[in-house]
Write a protein that holds these residues in place. Structure first.
Motif, short mmCIF file in Angstrom:
data_model
loop_
_atom_site.label_atom_id
_atom_site.label_comp_id
_atom_site.label_asym_id
_atom_site.label_seq_id
_atom_site.Cartn_x
_atom_site.Cartn_y
_atom_site.Cartn_z
N UNK A 54 0.83 -1.21 0.00
CA UNK A 54 0.00 0.00 0.00
C UNK A 54 0.86 1.25 0.00
N UNK A 55 1.93 1.25 0.78
CA UNK A 55 2.83 2.40 0.81
C UNK A 55 3.51 2.60 -0.53
N UNK A 56 3.95 1.51 -1.15
CA UNK A 56 4.62 1.61 -2.45
C UNK A 56 3.66 2.10 -3.52
N UNK A 104 13.32 6.24 -11.37
CA UNK A 104 13.45 6.76 -10.01
C UNK A 104 12.20 6.49 -9.19
N UNK A 105 11.03 6.59 -9.82
CA UNK A 105 9.77 6.30 -9.12
C UNK A 105 9.73 4.86 -8.64
N UNK A 106 10.13 3.94 -9.51
CA UNK A 106 10.13 2.53 -9.12
C UNK A 106 11.12 2.26 -7.98
N UNK A 107 12.30 2.85 -8.08
CA UNK A 107 13.32 2.60 -7.05
C UNK A 107 12.87 3.16 -5.70
N UNK A 108 12.38 4.39 -5.69
CA UNK A 108 11.99 5.03 -4.43
C UNK A 108 10.77 4.34 -3.82
N UNK A 109 9.72 4.17 -4.63
CA UNK A 109 8.49 3.60 -4.10
C UNK A 109 8.67 2.14 -3.70
N UNK A 110 9.34 1.36 -4.55
CA UNK A 110 9.53 -0.05 -4.23
C UNK A 110 10.46 -0.22 -3.03
N UNK A 111 11.51 0.62 -2.95
CA UNK A 111 12.38 0.55 -1.80
C UNK A 111 11.65 0.86 -0.50
N UNK A 130 5.28 -7.13 -5.75
CA UNK A 130 4.30 -7.75 -6.66
C UNK A 130 2.90 -7.18 -6.43
N UNK A 131 2.49 -7.13 -5.17
CA UNK A 131 1.15 -6.61 -4.86
C UNK A 131 1.06 -5.13 -5.26
N UNK A 132 2.10 -4.35 -4.96
CA UNK A 132 2.08 -2.93 -5.31
C UNK A 132 2.04 -2.73 -6.81
N UNK A 133 2.75 -3.57 -7.55
CA UNK A 133 2.76 -3.45 -9.02
C UNK A 133 1.38 -3.74 -9.59
N UNK A 134 0.72 -4.77 -9.07
CA UNK A 134 -0.62 -5.09 -9.55
C UNK A 134 -1.60 -3.95 -9.24
N UNK A 135 -1.51 -3.42 -8.04
CA UNK A 135 -2.40 -2.31 -7.68
C UNK A 135 -2.12 -1.09 -8.54
N UNK A 136 -0.84 -0.78 -8.73
CA UNK A 136 -0.46 0.38 -9.54
C UNK A 136 -0.89 0.19 -10.99
N UNK A 143 14.25 -3.12 -11.76
CA UNK A 143 14.98 -2.39 -10.72
C UNK A 143 14.13 -2.22 -9.47
N UNK A 144 12.84 -1.98 -9.65
CA UNK A 144 11.95 -1.87 -8.49
C UNK A 144 11.88 -3.16 -7.69
N UNK A 145 11.81 -4.30 -8.38
CA UNK A 145 11.78 -5.58 -7.67
C UNK A 145 13.07 -5.80 -6.88
N UNK A 146 14.21 -5.45 -7.47
CA UNK A 146 15.49 -5.62 -6.77
C UNK A 146 15.57 -4.74 -5.54
N UNK A 147 15.23 -3.47 -5.68
CA UNK A 147 15.35 -2.56 -4.55
C UNK A 147 14.33 -2.88 -3.46
N UNK A 148 13.15 -3.36 -3.85
CA UNK A 148 12.17 -3.77 -2.84
C UNK A 148 12.70 -4.94 -2.02
N UNK A 149 13.30 -5.92 -2.68
CA UNK A 149 13.84 -7.08 -1.96
C UNK A 149 15.02 -6.67 -1.08
#
Length: 309
Positions: A31-33, A75-82, A116-122, A275-281
């Motif tokens: 939800x935050x991402x 940058x959006x993916x890195x920041x939000x996913x992180x 994964x959940x954030x990507x589907x919601x987005x 990149x978002x998946x990597x930084x989230x993990x």
């Protein structure tokens, strides 16, 4: 927390009874991402629209806008996913008596699941509107580039449009041809010429009979000689063929440009999501370490009394 049989509180619960997945933490991170992604995307749209100008020589160029869009999406993916991965790792359940490698794997999995959940919601909330805007822009550009093609094709194919109830108007006109065309109205003459042009352009060449008949119609209305009228017919027909060929080339170039833009956009979106998946993990492992570093101190006061005999 339940008291053990020996009267003391255990430091941690038995890890075998605790689920390996903390869905609450995952959904909280997702939800935050998703929320942060939406905010950053909207901010990017605002900055992009403010940088674009309809006036020539002003504002950011199309190439600069494309590069800045790609950088902003990454940058959006890195920041939000992180951020989402960190929250998922920080809020997950603490696993006791477990090997560090297993904890690292579970933290990584929590960050990836949150992504994964954030990507589907987005994808449902944001990408639908973004794709509509992008496709609208691409279609607008293609329609501008192919405007000449549709206009000329419509002009050359007026006969086909006007003969929905009579698809064989060209052949019917051939039945009533005469070496000395009868005087008809200008509209009727233009309709006949249009049908001849449409049929000839569809076949790729103007037959000798049609050329002679068109020259007769032109000579009748312009007081030109038959030879001059035939030269005019050849010139106009060649210009029409060239205009249609140029319009088709422009339409093909516009379609090719749109296809390249779509391909590059998909490729960079894939890289951004990766990149978002990597930084989230990765952020989830960092959040998990911070979670495990927290120590809970519980002080129990026991009073020893001597029983009275």
């Amino acid at each position: 927390m339940n008291r053990s049989s020996d009267g003391f509180y255990p430091a941690y619960e038995d890890s075998s009874s605790v689920s390996g997945v903390s869905w609450g933490a995952i959904f909280a991170g997702a939800a935050a991402a998703a929320a942060l992604s939406m905010i950053l995307v909207l901010l990017g749209f605002g900055l992009g629209f403010s940088a674009v100008s309809p006036w020539a020589g002003e504002g950011i160029s199309a190439k600069g806008l494309g590069i800045s869009t790609i950088v902003w999406l990454a940058a959006t993916q890195i920041i939000a996913s992180g951020m989402g991965g960190y929250i998922a790792g920080r809020l997950r359940v603490k696993w006791a008596n477990m090997h560090g490698d297993e904890v690292y794997f579970r933290d990584t999995a929590h960050g990836f699941l949150a992504w994964c959940v954030a990507t589907l919601v987005t994808a449902v909330l944001v990408v639908g509107s973004v794709s509509s805007v992008i496709s609208g822009g691409v279609q607008a550009g293609a329609s501008v580039a192919g405007g000449a093609a549709s206009a000329i094709t419509q002009a050359a194919g007026t006969a086909a449009a006007n003969t929905d109830s009579n698809q064989y108007g060209y052949f019917v006109d051939s039945l009533f041809r005469d070496d000395r065309p009868a005087a008809v109205s200008d509209d009727a003459a233009r309709g006949t010429v249009t049908r001849i042009f449409a049929q000839s352009l569809a076949n790729g060449q103007l037959s000798a009979e049609d050329r002679t008949y068109l020259a007769q119609l032109v000579a009748q209305r312009t007081n030109l000689t038959q030879a001059d009228a035939e030269r005019r017919v050849d010139e106009i027909y060649a210009r029409t063929q060239k205009a249609i060929a140029d319009a088709k080339v422009k339409a093909q170039e516009a379609a090719d440009t749109a296809a390249k833009v779509a391909a590059w956009t998909s490729l960079w979106m894939f890289i951004s999501l990766l990149a978002g998946a990597f930084f989230a993990s990765f952020a989830a492992t960092f959040g998990g370490r911070r979670r495990d570093a927290v120590e809970y101190v519980e002080v129990d006061t026991y009073t020893t009394t001597t029983p009275v005999r």
